[in-house]
Write an enzyme that holds these catalytic residues in place. Structure first.
Site, PDB file in Angstrom:
ATOM      1  N   ASP A 175      -1.677  10.662  -2.506  1.00 11.89           N
ATOM      2  CA  ASP A 175      -2.076   9.625  -3.612  1.00 11.89           C
ATOM      3  C   ASP A 175      -2.444  10.198  -5.035  1.00 11.89           C
ATOM      4  OD1 ASP A 175      -2.851   8.626  -0.768  1.00 11.89           O
ATOM      5  OD2 ASP A 175      -2.612   6.852  -2.132  1.00 11.89           O
ATOM      6  N   ARG A 235       0.874  -1.274   0.063  1.00 11.04           N
ATOM      7  CA  ARG A 235      -0.004  -0.102   0.069  1.00 11.04           C
ATOM      8  C   ARG A 235       0.775   1.309  -0.054  1.00 11.04           C
ATOM      9  NH1 ARG A 235       1.995   1.711   4.047  1.00 11.04           N
ATOM     10  NH2 ARG A 235       0.588   3.710   3.718  1.00 11.04           N
ATOM     11  N   GLN A 268      -2.967   2.841   9.849  1.00 14.09           N
ATOM     12  CA  GLN A 268      -1.550   2.816   9.347  1.00 14.09           C
ATOM     13  C   GLN A 268      -0.649   3.445  10.136  1.00 14.09           C
ATOM     14  OE1 GLN A 268      -4.664   3.249   7.583  1.00 14.09           O
ATOM     15  NE2 GLN A 268      -4.187   2.604   5.364  1.00 14.09           N
ATOM     16  N   ASN A 288      -5.158  12.403  -0.184  1.00 13.44           N
ATOM     17  CA  ASN A 288      -4.205  11.537   0.784  1.00 13.44           C
ATOM     18  C   ASN A 288      -5.359  11.032   1.734  1.00 13.44           C
ATOM     19  OD1 ASN A 288      -1.571  10.819   1.589  1.00 13.44           O
ATOM     20  ND2 ASN A 288      -1.987  11.750   3.536  1.00 13.44           N
ATOM     21  N   LYS A 289      -4.650  10.189   2.604  1.00 13.44           N
ATOM     22  CA  LYS A 289      -5.757   9.254   3.443  1.00 13.44           C
ATOM     23  C   LYS A 289      -6.591  10.122   4.038  1.00 13.44           C
ATOM     24  CE  LYS A 289      -5.585   5.758   4.055  1.00 13.44           C
ATOM     25  NZ  LYS A 289      -6.446   4.897   3.183  1.00 13.44           N
TER      26      LYS A 289
HETATM   27  O1  MRU Z   1      -4.928   3.232   1.826  1.00 13.22           O
HETATM   28  P1  MRU Z   1      -3.488   3.525   1.850  1.00 13.22           P
HETATM   29  O2  MRU Z   1      -2.722   2.913   3.030  1.00 13.22           O
HETATM   30  O3  MRU Z   1      -2.608   2.983   0.453  1.00 13.22           O
HETATM   31  O4  MRU Z   1      -3.134   5.071   1.699  1.00 13.22           O
HETATM   32  C1  MRU Z   1      -1.854   5.516   1.882  1.00 13.22           C
HETATM   33  C2  MRU Z   1      -1.813   6.891   2.194  1.00 13.22           C
HETATM   34  O5  MRU Z   1      -2.706   7.673   2.142  1.00 13.22           O
HETATM   35  C3  MRU Z   1      -0.419   7.541   2.020  1.00 13.22           C
HETATM   36  O6  MRU Z   1      -0.356   8.641   2.662  1.00 13.22           O
HETATM   37  C4  MRU Z   1      -0.117   7.889   0.658  1.00 13.22           C
HETATM   38  O7  MRU Z   1      -0.294   6.834  -0.266  1.00 13.22           O
HETATM   39  C5  MRU Z   1       1.250   8.576   0.358  1.00 13.22           C
HETATM   40  S1  MRU Z   1       2.479   7.208   0.269  1.00 13.22           S
HETATM   41  C6  MRU Z   1       4.154   7.945   0.126  1.00 13.22           C
END
Ligand code: MRU
Length: 353
Positions: free
Chosen positions: A237, A48, A196, A247-248
Site C-alpha cells: 500500500d 480496494r 480478502q 501491506n495488509k
Molecule cells: O484493505 P485493502 O483490502 O484495501 O488492503 C489491500 C492490500 O493490503 C493489498 O495487498 C495492497 O493494497 C496491494 S494491492 C495491489
C-alpha cells in the site's frame, strides 16, 4: 487471457465497479454517481487495493466536477478543492490515493475554460485506469523470472486484478509465470479480519485456472517448516524510500517467517506505490478500522460483549526482510534507498518528490 471481470470503469456520467464486499457469493456491479457514494465505496472496501483506490480516487474527482457551472472558474476551483479533500480523507495508508489526487490537481491547474477542464480531468482519470493495467502487466512480465517451475507461492491479502485496474501486482507476477507455462501453485492466506485472501484472491485465481489452496493465517509457519512453500509474494500500500513496505496486517509476520525459513519474500507494486517523501516505515500512517470487523464475522458476534478489539488494517515489513521489490521499471534490491530512486530516474516513471 482476458480478465474475467472489470474492477472499475468510467461510464460517461457514472462509474461502474464490482462490489468486492459481496464476493465470492455475489458478483454484482454498482453504479457510483456522486462523490459521497465513491467515498463510501472506498471506505467500506467495495473498491480496494492500493492501485484500484488510486484509480477510484481520480474517477471520483472527475465525477465530482462533472456538473460544475461552465461559466465560473472560481466556483469550479472551490468545488474541485472540496472534492479532492473529501476523496483524500477516505483511507490513509495507500499512497496511490494521494498520488492520484495530486495528479488530478496538476491537471486542474491548467489555464483552461471549465468545460475544457472537465474533459481533461475525465480523460486523465480514464488514462490512469488504462495505464495501471499496462503497468501491472509489466510488473508480471518482469517479476515472473523470480518464480521457478514447480514453485508453490504464498500470498497474503489480495494484490490481484481486483486490487488494480486489472492483472494485479503480486498475483500479476504469479499469473505471468503461469501464462509462461510454469507449473505454479498458490497458498492464499485467508487474511483475517476481512478475508480478502479467502474471498477475493481465491475467487480470482480459481477463475483464472491457477491452482490455489486456502489456508488460515496461522498455517503458513507449519507449511514453511515442512518445505511446502518456495516463495512469498505480496503487494503493498505504501513503500518508504528505504524499502520498508506497508501491506495488509499479517504481512509482517509472513516476512519474519520467510526470513526464519530462508524463503525469498518479494513485494510487487507500481512506482506510484513508492513514497520517496517518507524516509522509512515509521512515517507510514496506518489505518485503524472499526473493531466490529474483528469481534463479528458476517454480522455475527464471535467475541463476548464488552471485550475491546484491536484492528490495524496494515503493518510494515522492514526492508531487510524483503528480497526484492518488483516494479514496472525493474526489480529493486538492497540498498533500496538507491535502487528505488534509480528506478524512478528511468524514463516514463511517475513524477514524485
Ligand atoms: O484493505 P485493502 O483490502 O484495501 O488492503 C489491500 C492490500 O493490503 C493489498 O495487498 C495492497 O493494497 C496491494 S494491492 C495491489
Amino acid at each position: 487471457m482476458k480478465d474475467p471481470f472489470r474492477t472499475i470503469e468510467w461510464k460517461q456520467d457514472h462509474i461502474r465497479l464490482l462490489d468486492q464486499t459481496l464476493l465470492p457469493l455475489r458478483e454484482e456491479y454498482i453504479e457510483i454517481r456522486t462523490v459521497p457514494e465513491m467515498c463510501d465505496a472506498i471506505r467500506r472496501l467495495a473498491v480496494r487495493g492500493a492501485p484500484a483506490i488510486g484509480v477510484a480516487a481520480a474517477m471520483g474527482i472527475a465525477l465530482g466536477i462533472l456538473n460544475a457551472r461552465d461559466d465560473d472558474r472560481g466556483a469550479f476551483d472551490t468545488l474541485f478543492g472540496q472534492v479532492c479533500s473529501e476523496i483524500a480523507a477516505t483511507r490513509p495508508t495507500a499512497v496511490n490515493l494521494f498520488w492520484a489526487v495530486e495528479r488530478m490537481k496538476a491537471k486542474a491547474a491548467a489555464n483552461l475554460d471549465v468545460s475544457e477542464l472537465k474533459k481533461v480531468l475525465v480523460a486523465e482519470a480514464v488514462l490512469m485506469e488504462q495505464e495501471d493495467r499496462m503497468l501491472c502487466e509489466s510488473i508480471g512480465r518482469i517479476g515472473s523470472i523470480l518464480l521457478d517451475e514447480g514453485d508453490t507461492v504464498l500470498t497474503h491479502c489480495n494484490a490481484g486484478g481486483l486490487a488494480t485496474a486489472g492483472y494485479g501486482t503480486a498475483l500479476g507476477v504469479i499469473r505471468a509465470a503461469f501464462e509462461e507455462g510454469k507449473k505454479i501453485r498458490v497458498f492464499a492466506d485467508e487474511t483475517r479480519p476481512l478475508n480478502q485472501g479467502a474471498r477475493i484472491t481465491c475467487w480470482e485465481l480459481h477463475k483464472l485456472g491457477i491452482p490455489v489452496t486456502l489456508i488460515p493465517d496461522n498455517t503458513a509457519a507449519t507449511l514453511m517448516q515442512r518445505g511446502r512453500i518456495q516463495k512469498v509474494i505480496v503487494g503493498a500500500d505504501r513503500i518508504a524510500a528505504n524499502g520498508d513496505a506497508a501491506n495488509k496486517i499479517g504481512t509482517y509476520s509472513v516476512g519474519v517467517l520467510a526470513k526464519y525459513h530462508g524463503i525469498p519474500f518479494y513485494v510487487a507494486a507500481p512506482l506510484s506505490t513508492v513514497d520517496l517523501a517518507t524516509p522509512s516505515g515509521n512515517g507510514i500512517p496506518i489505518e485503524e478500522r472499526d473493531p466490529c470487523e474483528v469481534t463479528h464475522i458476517a454480522g455475527v458476534r464471535i467475541a463476548p460483549e464488552g471485550v475491546p478489539a484491536c484492528n490495524f488494517a496494515f503493518d510494515v515489513t522492514p526492508h531487510h526482510l524483503i528480497a526484492g521489490i518488483v516494479t514496472e521499471n525493474g526489480i529493486a534490491t538492497e540498498p533500496y534507498e538507491e535502487s528505488l530512486r534509480a528506478l524512478f530516474a528511468q524514463k516514463g516513471s511517475p513524477v514524485r518528490s
